[in-house]
Write an enzyme that holds these catalytic residues in place. Structure first.
Site, PDB file in Angstrom:
ATOM      1  N   ASN A  51     -15.788 -22.732  -9.322  1.00 21.56           N
ATOM      2  CA  ASN A  51     -15.384 -21.561 -10.144  1.00 21.56           C
ATOM      3  C   ASN A  51     -14.268 -21.295 -10.523  1.00 21.56           C
ATOM      4  O   ASN A  51     -13.179 -21.428 -10.015  1.00 21.56           O
ATOM      5  CB  ASN A  51     -16.170 -20.418  -9.001  1.00 21.56           C
ATOM      6  N   HIS A  52     -14.172 -20.357 -11.699  1.00 23.16           N
ATOM      7  CA  HIS A  52     -13.074 -19.866 -12.039  1.00 23.16           C
ATOM      8  C   HIS A  52     -12.628 -18.400 -11.161  1.00 23.16           C
ATOM      9  O   HIS A  52     -12.950 -17.203 -11.687  1.00 23.16           O
ATOM     10  CB  HIS A  52     -12.749 -19.442 -13.515  1.00 23.16           C
ATOM     11  N   SER A  53     -12.086 -18.731 -10.090  1.00 22.66           N
ATOM     12  CA  SER A  53     -11.996 -17.426  -9.190  1.00 22.66           C
ATOM     13  C   SER A  53     -10.864 -17.997  -7.984  1.00 22.66           C
ATOM     14  O   SER A  53     -10.493 -18.950  -8.099  1.00 22.66           O
ATOM     15  CB  SER A  53     -13.261 -17.048  -8.615  1.00 22.66           C
TER      16      SER A  53
END
Length: 169
Positions: free
Chosen positions: A21-23
């Site tokens: 994820n982009h997190s």
């Protein structure tokens, strides 16, 4: 960060993988990364000889990069996203050099890394003739497996929340 720590240019570092994820759960994985030092290509772990930094500060700094950009600029990190889009378009258009791969968020269906289907998850890919293909067969150690599963779990939860929201709309 790796290039700075080793005193080389960023183009000398390749095959770093961003899983998931982009997190704050994204997993920057250097287990398969290479760096050119004094004309010779070596593994990043071998070159740095600093497991605690690679498994600690490096990961957390990358995971918090978006928030750090927003905090420093007091503005959106949209330029970082725009740069990533430009890099992806370049990679799709021109392909990846032989022996190199890039990370892209793709649908996880049918992957060989044990990530559940139906997620938009970042994997290492090669690109040729404007077609991407997941890099298969990379060994995954227990540390990486834990990090990869954590970010997959977050994505599955986000997906579930989105579907609940859509069902009630």
């Amino acid at each position: 960060m790796i290039a700075l720590k080793l005193g080389v240019i960023s183009d000398d570092v390749k095959n770093v993988i961003i899983w998931g994820n982009h997190s704050s759960t994204q997993y920057p994985d250097v287990n398969h990364a290479k760096v050119k030092l004094q004309g010779k290509e070596v593994g990043v772990y071998e070159a740095l000889k600093d497991d605690s930094w690679l498994k600690g500060e490096f990961i957390t700094t990358v995971q918090q990069r978006g928030a750090a950009v927003i905090k420093a600029r007091k503005l959106s990190s949209a330029m970082s996203a725009a740069k990533a889009i430009c890099d992806h378009v370049r990679d799709i258009w021109f392909g990846t050099p032989e022996g190199e791969f890039v990370s892209m968020g793709i649908i996880s269906d049918g992957n060989s890394y044990g990530i559940p289907d139906d997620l938009l998850y970042s994997f290492p890919v090669t690109i040729k003739d404007k077609t991407w293909k997941v890099v298969e067969g990379l060994p995954i150690n227990d540390f990486s497996r834990e990090k990869m599963d954590l970010t997959a779990k977050e994505l599955a939860e986000e997906k579930e929340t989105a579907f609940e929201f859509l069902a009630s709309a």
